[in-house]
Design a protein around this motif. Structure first.
Motif, short mmCIF file in Angstrom:
data_model
loop_
_atom_site.label_atom_id
_atom_site.label_comp_id
_atom_site.label_asym_id
_atom_site.label_seq_id
_atom_site.Cartn_x
_atom_site.Cartn_y
_atom_site.Cartn_z
N GLU A 1 0.83 -1.21 0.00
CA GLU A 1 0.00 0.00 0.00
C GLU A 1 0.87 1.26 0.00
O GLU A 1 0.54 2.25 -0.66
CB GLU A 1 -0.93 -0.02 1.21
CG GLU A 1 -1.98 1.07 1.18
CD GLU A 1 -3.02 0.92 2.26
OE1 GLU A 1 -3.76 1.90 2.50
OE2 GLU A 1 -3.12 -0.16 2.88
N HIS B 1 0.64 4.10 -2.91
CA HIS B 1 0.32 5.51 -2.69
C HIS B 1 1.48 6.45 -3.02
O HIS B 1 1.27 7.66 -3.18
CB HIS B 1 -0.11 5.72 -1.24
CG HIS B 1 -1.50 5.25 -0.96
ND1 HIS B 1 -2.61 5.74 -1.60
CD2 HIS B 1 -1.96 4.29 -0.10
CE1 HIS B 1 -3.70 5.14 -1.15
NE2 HIS B 1 -3.33 4.25 -0.25
N ASN C 1 -8.51 -4.24 -0.63
CA ASN C 1 -8.60 -2.81 -0.97
C ASN C 1 -9.39 -2.60 -2.26
O ASN C 1 -8.94 -1.88 -3.16
CB ASN C 1 -7.19 -2.22 -1.12
CG ASN C 1 -6.35 -2.36 0.12
OD1 ASN C 1 -6.41 -1.55 1.02
ND2 ASN C 1 -5.54 -3.42 0.17
N ASN D 1 -12.05 -0.88 -2.99
CA ASN D 1 -12.36 0.52 -3.29
C ASN D 1 -11.18 1.24 -3.90
O ASN D 1 -11.33 2.06 -4.82
CB ASN D 1 -12.76 1.25 -1.99
CG ASN D 1 -14.26 1.37 -1.84
OD1 ASN D 1 -14.98 1.43 -2.83
ND2 ASN D 1 -14.73 1.40 -0.61
N LEU D 2 -10.01 0.93 -3.40
CA LEU D 2 -8.79 1.61 -3.82
C LEU D 2 -8.31 1.13 -5.18
O LEU D 2 -7.88 1.92 -6.04
CB LEU D 2 -7.72 1.36 -2.76
CG LEU D 2 -6.40 2.12 -2.84
CD1 LEU D 2 -6.63 3.59 -2.59
CD2 LEU D 2 -5.43 1.55 -1.81
#
Length: 610
Positions: free
Chosen positions: A90, A94, A124, A126-127
């Motif tokens: 993650e 990002h 994740n 949604n991401l």
């Protein structure tokens, strides 16, 4: 149990010379063993297997696993937990600002660490969904040649005719294949003919099979049918990965696809599911009808979109408490998506007891040439039934003013088609107008969420094909729905594959629409949300999968012998496990074997008397 079971059995052969001291007692002699030679012939798992994308646990290998598998020292001393690995991924994700860069990073992650990748996607949704699916995957397909990093599926070209079975047999895991997603790249989202770059769509769809429905990736095969492209810019692109030739047409093209589906069945079995994706509308419908009674297949652009579209319409019915047959519905566009939704809507209304004529009475269709009327001669056969005996109306704004639709649904790739005048007109005539802007990617949407809410004074029930952020209006936070096909096709495929169905009848798409419409809670409906949240997609897939499997069993389409109450257990048993288990074979204690009776030595045998 670990996938490494078959590799982990070994033996160590020790050779020793024992020197006995004749003047010692027998017990003392036992303790004095001098190893003058010590060699070890240890069978090792090939490091290429241990660190392959299928089995590589990265820094999650334990110290024992590293030592016994012969990879100790090939990585730092740190041993990470699953959560720590997810944090590392993650953080990297990002750290990349551009979505295409994130897409590239995820592709590399999949290539190196398959299970970690799917664990990250599933945790994740949604991401990650906007990156590996709409809207980013469309942009990624336009530059797929630059992003290409290695084998992701099978590429069949038009020059492979007569040898397709041989090419399909080259897939390393061919014995486990149960589903195929094939595209010819002629109509990628709203981006047109992208040829072999369309492979990115097939890969993305099948990754959602795994991430959302738990279908093992080893049973899935993305396929690109490279029959050329009419996109001249791709012919001139030095990084293009496909044939730089004009697209195959006519009988030659149909014969090519015929050979493909026949080769699939011959190579992988008659129960193999074939998912057609992003074919041009006329070809999509032609193949859907051509193979209807022959193969287990579906077209997601037509049937998957239809389930999601009808699910949204049923959601409008829940909010307005007005029967769907009493709504006036206007479809903008006449491509595969709208054709699929309008057909399934007609079937829904007929199932309620309406005649075919009554079912289409309040359904209007509009394309680039205006309202579909009985006087037009350019209408595809699939939508002639929706043509109205009216004067031609060219302007969509004038048509909205004339027929006063309570629901408008667009799949035109014409950004901004739903103008302020259209939205205000609908809000003036209806308390809760339904506005669906289905076109992908986001830049192609017929209107934005902000426009829909602002121009309707916050009254609109808005959903789009791609994600839009929430909108603040008069102190209220309005969250647009996402009419995403991921709410339909993973569950439909899950149910079909679970029972090894021989067909995918239209009724399962109708069933999926109803299950989707029932999923939002009453509280969600009060808030104007008619679709589930994206992070609920796994729950939706399981619910739809079970219902689809039940229907296929009850209607004689299942080849696997199951009772309906056995379906959840069967799904769980065959589901892809996201977490790594031990990489070592299981061991267990064994009782000490009883010694065999002493066998007399030949010298101890009594001598025979002469």
């Amino acid at each position: 149990m670990s996938f490494f079971r078959i590799f982990s059995y070994g033996y160590t052969r020790n050779t020793a010379m024992v020197k006995s001291h004749q003047n010692k007692s027998r017990d003392t002699q036992k303790s004095i063993i001098i190893r003058t030679t010590c060699t070890h012939d240890t069978i090792r798992v090939p490091v290429e297997v241990v660190l392959s994308n299928t089995y590589n646990k990265a820094l999650a290998f334990t110290l024992e696993e590293r030592q016994r598998l012969g990879i100790h020292g090939l990585m730092p001393a740190c041993i990470r937990t699953d959560d720590e690995q997810m944090l590392a991924i993650e953080t990297n994700f990002h750290s990349i600002c551009e979505n295409v860069g994130r897409y590239r990073y995820l592709r590399a992650l999949r290539q190196g660490y398959e299970r970690l990748y799917f664990q990250f996607v599933a945790r994740n949704v949604n991401l990650v969904l906007p990156i590996i699916y709409t809207p980013t995957v469309g942009l990624a397909c336009t530059i797929y040649g630059m992003l290409y990093r290695g084998m992701t599926g099978i590429h069949l070209t038009k020059h492979d005719r007569g040898h397709m079975k041989q090419v399909l047999s080259n897939w390393p895991m061919r014995s486990s294949i149960k589903a195929i997603c094939a595209t010819d790249g002629e109509r990628i989202l709203g981006l047109g003919d992208l040829g072999a770059n369309g492979m990115g769509i097939s890969v993305g769809k099948m990754e959602l099979y795994t991430a959302l429905a738990g279908i093992p990736p080893s049973s899935l095969l993305p396929v690109c049918l490279d029959v050329g492209t009419n996109n001249k810019s791709l012919h001139e692109d030095p990084l293009y990965i496909g044939l730089r030739e004009e697209r195959m047409k006519g009988e030659e093209y149909v014969s090519f696809v015929d050979e493909f589906v026949e080769s699939v069945v011959k190579t992988f079995g008659s129960e193999t599911l074939i998912h057609f994706e992003d074919f041009a509308t006329p070809n999509a419908f032609m193949f859907l009808n051509r193979y209807r009674e022959c193969y287990c297949h579906f077209n997601d652009d037509i049937q998957g979109t239809a389930s999601v579209g009808l699910g949204g319409l049923l959601g409008i019915q829940r909010i307005t408490k007005k029967p769907l047959e009493d709504h006036v519905i206007l479809f903008a566009g006449a491509g595969s998506a709208i054709m699929g939704i309008s057909y399934l809507l007609k079937q829904e209304l007929i199932s309620r007891g309406l005649s075919k004529r009554e079912a289409v009475k309040n359904i209007y269709m509009y394309d680039q040439n205006g309202l579909l009327t009985t006087k037009r001669t350019d209408l595809p056969e699939n939508i002639v039934v929706f043509a109205k005996d009216m004067k031609p109306i060219k302007s969509l704004e004038d048509l909205v003013e004339k027929v006063k639709p309570s629901i408008i649904m667009g799949a035109t790739s014409a950004a901004g088609l739903f103008s302020e005048k259209i939205i205000r007109s609908m809000a003036k005539n209806h308390e809760r107008p339904g506005i669906f802007a289905f076109s992908n990617p986001t830049a192609k949407a017929e209107c934005t969420a902000e426009q829909a809410y602002n121009f309707s004074d916050g009254k609109a029930i808005y959903s789009a094909g791609s994600p839009f952020p929430p909108v603040e209006f008069n102190g209220k936070r309005l969250t647009p729905g996402q009419a995403n096909n991921c709410f339909a096709f993973p569950g439909i495929v899950l149910g079909t594959m679970t029972v090894l169905a021989d067909r995918m009848p239209d009724e399962i798409f109708l069933l999926a629409a109803h299950e989707l419409a029932k999923f939002p809670s009453d509280e969600d409906i009060k808030g104007g949300r008619i679709y589930p949240q994206v992070d609920q997609a796994k729950q939706v897939a399981l619910k739809i999968g079970i219902k689809v499997a039940e229907y296929l069993i009850e209607n004689g389409h299942a080849k696997r012998s199951l009772d309906c109450d056995e379906i959840p257990e069967c799904i769980a048993k065959n589901s892809y496990k996201l977490e790594y288990g031990s990489a070592l074979a299981e061991t267990w204690p064994y009782p000490q074997m009883k010694p065999h009776p002493k066998i007399p030595c030949p010298k101890d045998k009594p001598k025979e008397k002469k």
